[in-house]
Design an enzyme around this catalytic site. Structure first.
Site, PDB file in Angstrom:
ATOM      1  N   TYR A 149      43.197 -39.485   8.034  1.00  0.00           N
ATOM      2  CA  TYR A 149      43.511 -38.457   9.045  1.00  0.00           C
ATOM      3  C   TYR A 149      44.911 -38.686   9.615  1.00  0.00           C
ATOM      4  CZ  TYR A 149      42.807 -35.549  13.266  1.00  0.00           C
ATOM      5  OH  TYR A 149      42.913 -34.607  14.269  1.00  0.00           O
ATOM      6  N   LYS A 153      48.099 -36.257   9.501  1.00  0.00           N
ATOM      7  CA  LYS A 153      48.700 -35.717  10.730  1.00  0.00           C
ATOM      8  C   LYS A 153      50.143 -36.200  10.904  1.00  0.00           C
ATOM      9  CE  LYS A 153      45.421 -33.081  12.533  1.00  0.00           C
ATOM     10  NZ  LYS A 153      45.621 -31.634  12.795  1.00  0.00           N
TER      11      LYS A 153
HETATM   12  N1  LIG Z   1      38.757 -32.355  18.459  1.00  0.00           N
HETATM   13  C1  LIG Z   1      39.714 -33.267  18.653  1.00  0.00           C
HETATM   14  O1  LIG Z   1      39.499 -34.333  19.274  1.00  0.00           O
HETATM   15  C2  LIG Z   1      41.107 -32.980  18.155  1.00  0.00           C
HETATM   16  C3  LIG Z   1      42.162 -33.710  18.718  1.00  0.00           C
HETATM   17  C4  LIG Z   1      43.450 -33.481  18.258  1.00  0.00           C
HETATM   18  C5  LIG Z   1      43.666 -32.548  17.265  1.00  0.00           C
HETATM   19  N2  LIG Z   1      42.625 -31.869  16.730  1.00  0.00           N
HETATM   20  C6  LIG Z   1      42.915 -30.903  15.678  1.00  0.00           C
HETATM   21  O2  LIG Z   1      42.540 -29.620  16.103  1.00  0.00           O
HETATM   22  C7  LIG Z   1      42.196 -28.827  14.977  1.00  0.00           C
HETATM   23  C8  LIG Z   1      40.846 -28.178  15.208  1.00  0.00           C
HETATM   24  O3  LIG Z   1      39.887 -29.202  15.393  1.00  0.00           O
HETATM   25  P1  LIG Z   1      38.527 -28.941  16.186  1.00  0.00           P
HETATM   26  O4  LIG Z   1      38.309 -30.093  17.051  1.00  0.00           O
HETATM   27  O5  LIG Z   1      38.537 -27.574  16.765  1.00  0.00           O
HETATM   28  O6  LIG Z   1      37.504 -29.031  14.986  1.00  0.00           O
HETATM   29  P2  LIG Z   1      36.204 -28.158  14.654  1.00  0.00           P
HETATM   30  O7  LIG Z   1      35.517 -27.745  15.897  1.00  0.00           O
HETATM   31  O8  LIG Z   1      35.472 -28.931  13.635  1.00  0.00           O
HETATM   32  O9  LIG Z   1      36.838 -26.850  13.987  1.00  0.00           O
HETATM   33  C9  LIG Z   1      37.558 -26.969  12.788  1.00  0.00           C
HETATM   34  C10 LIG Z   1      37.981 -25.588  12.366  1.00  0.00           C
HETATM   35  O10 LIG Z   1      38.733 -25.688  11.163  1.00  0.00           O
HETATM   36  C11 LIG Z   1      38.144 -24.836  10.184  1.00  0.00           C
HETATM   37  N3  LIG Z   1      38.323 -25.412   8.862  1.00  0.00           N
HETATM   38  C12 LIG Z   1      38.000 -26.646   8.432  1.00  0.00           C
HETATM   39  N4  LIG Z   1      38.300 -26.770   7.127  1.00  0.00           N
HETATM   40  C13 LIG Z   1      38.836 -25.591   6.738  1.00  0.00           C
HETATM   41  C14 LIG Z   1      39.334 -25.085   5.516  1.00  0.00           C
HETATM   42  N5  LIG Z   1      39.348 -25.836   4.394  1.00  0.00           N
HETATM   43  N6  LIG Z   1      39.795 -23.820   5.481  1.00  0.00           N
HETATM   44  C15 LIG Z   1      39.780 -23.051   6.589  1.00  0.00           C
HETATM   45  N7  LIG Z   1      39.332 -23.459   7.775  1.00  0.00           N
HETATM   46  C16 LIG Z   1      38.854 -24.713   7.836  1.00  0.00           C
HETATM   47  C17 LIG Z   1      36.681 -24.730  10.591  1.00  0.00           C
HETATM   48  O11 LIG Z   1      36.100 -23.521  10.133  1.00  0.00           O
HETATM   49  P3  LIG Z   1      35.148 -23.386   8.850  1.00  0.00           P
HETATM   50  O12 LIG Z   1      34.290 -24.603   8.773  1.00  0.00           O
HETATM   51  O13 LIG Z   1      34.411 -22.120   9.145  1.00  0.00           O
HETATM   52  O14 LIG Z   1      36.074 -23.257   7.698  1.00  0.00           O
HETATM   53  C18 LIG Z   1      36.812 -24.668  12.098  1.00  0.00           C
HETATM   54  O15 LIG Z   1      37.123 -23.359  12.519  1.00  0.00           O
HETATM   55  C19 LIG Z   1      42.245 -29.756  13.762  1.00  0.00           C
HETATM   56  O16 LIG Z   1      43.487 -29.607  13.132  1.00  0.00           O
HETATM   57  C20 LIG Z   1      42.153 -31.133  14.388  1.00  0.00           C
HETATM   58  O17 LIG Z   1      42.741 -32.114  13.600  1.00  0.00           O
HETATM   59  C21 LIG Z   1      41.351 -32.053  17.164  1.00  0.00           C
END
Ligand SMILES: NC(=O)c1ccc[n+]([C@@H]2O[C@H](COP(=O)([O-])OP(=O)(O)OC[C@H]3O[C@@H](n4cnc5c(N)ncnc54)[C@H](OP(=O)(O)O)[C@@H]3O)[C@@H](O)[C@H]2O)c1
Length: 235
Positions: A149, A153
């Site tokens: 990851y 990133k």
């Molecule tokens: N949560 C945290 O602590 C955190 C912190 C910093 C950064 N982030 C970043 O924020 C972003 C969103 O994370 P989140 O926490 O919202 O995660 P999440 O709730 O698991 O949502 C992930 C989203 O990405 C989509 N996705 C995953 N694989 C995909 C693919 N191959 N093609 C198209 N869509 C895809 C999923 O939709 P489908 O499954 O329907 O495709 C879902 O809408 C990510 O980039 C993550 O690295 C998260």
């Protein structure tokens, strides 16, 4: 909230918009007046007031290209493009399989690249717009268990930097938004296995905290460039 300028009549495209951070961002941008184009694998294709949904896997570059052509034909180049789709893996380096490593790069780095590549020419040709990359604390900090990851990133941070440099003079702006832990479903499996040193959900940011930040960036006047925002939970 008052906005430096409205998003009425603007088009905002958000990947990963089916849930979590991407969903919150899409909701915030739509509430500010934008028509949202929401992309994710599990979304049902269709439209409604203020939104168009497309089922899309960002790791399928051909499908991304086709989706971009369709969006640009129907709505024009996006005014705001948010690369939020992503997946998480928490594993020590030696326990990370090559397939897991490749999978993290595919979704979190090559996917955003494919999206940028598919939309960038049209945005540059139009001479305005904003690209938001959702990075992470793992894009600038070396965290144990983040081999795949964190590598993806950190790569995404590099991609954002090159993008921003190449956009100088184009009228299109680029922002990296790097949040700490956010309470979304991304943590479900990880917290179920519960390593002791992880934050609890109460100690995490909310998806709306990140969405507020993206909305703030998207509503700055056109001469303002916000190159990076790091967002953390108060300790
Ligand atoms: N949560 C945290 O602590 C955190 C912190 C910093 C950064 N982030 C970043 O924020 C972003 C969103 O994370 P989140 O926490 O919202 O995660 P999440 O709730 O698991 O949502 C992930 C989203 O990405 C989509 N996705 C995953 N694989 C995909 C693919 N191959 N093609 C198209 N869509 C895809 C999923 O939709 P489908 O499954 O329907 O495709 C879902 O809408 C990510 O980039 C993550 O690295 C998260």
């Amino acid at each position: 909230m008052t906005h430096a300028f409205s998003l009425d009549g603007r088009v905002a495209l958000v990947t990963g918009a089916s849930r979590g951070i991407g969903f919150a961002i899409a909701e915030a941008l739509q509430a500010a007046g934008a028509h949202t184009v929401r992309l994710a694998r599990s979304l049902r294709e269709g439209g409604g007031k203020g939104r168009t949904q497309l089922a899309l896997d960002v790791t399928d570059a051909d499908a991304v290209q086709r989706a971009a052509e369709r969006v640009i034909q129907e709505r024009g180049a996006p005014d705001v493009l948010v690369n939020a789709a992503g997946t998480f893996l928490l594993k020590p380096l030696t326990r990370t399989t090559p397939a897991e490593f490749a999978g993290q790069l595919a979704t979190n780095l090559t996917g955003p690249f494919a999206v940028l590549r598919a939309f960038l020419d049209a945005m540059i040709a139009r001479g305005r717009g904003l690209i938001v990359t959702i990075g992470s604390v793992a894009d600038h900090a070396a965290l144990p268990g983040n081999a795949a990851y964190g590598a993806a990133k950190h790569g995404l941070r590099g991609l954002h930097g090159v993008l921003a440099a190449e956009l100088v003079g184009s009228g299109v702006r680029a922002t990296l938004v790097a949040p700490g832990a956010v309470d979304t479903g991304l943590w479900d499996t990880v917290l179920a296995e519960a390593p002791a040193d992880l934050p609890t959900r109460d100690e995490m940011l909310r998806p709306t905290d990140v969405a507020d930040a993206v909305l703030w960036v998207a509503t700055r006047p056109a001469h303002v460039v916000v190159s990076e925002l790091r967002i953390e939970r108060r300790r």
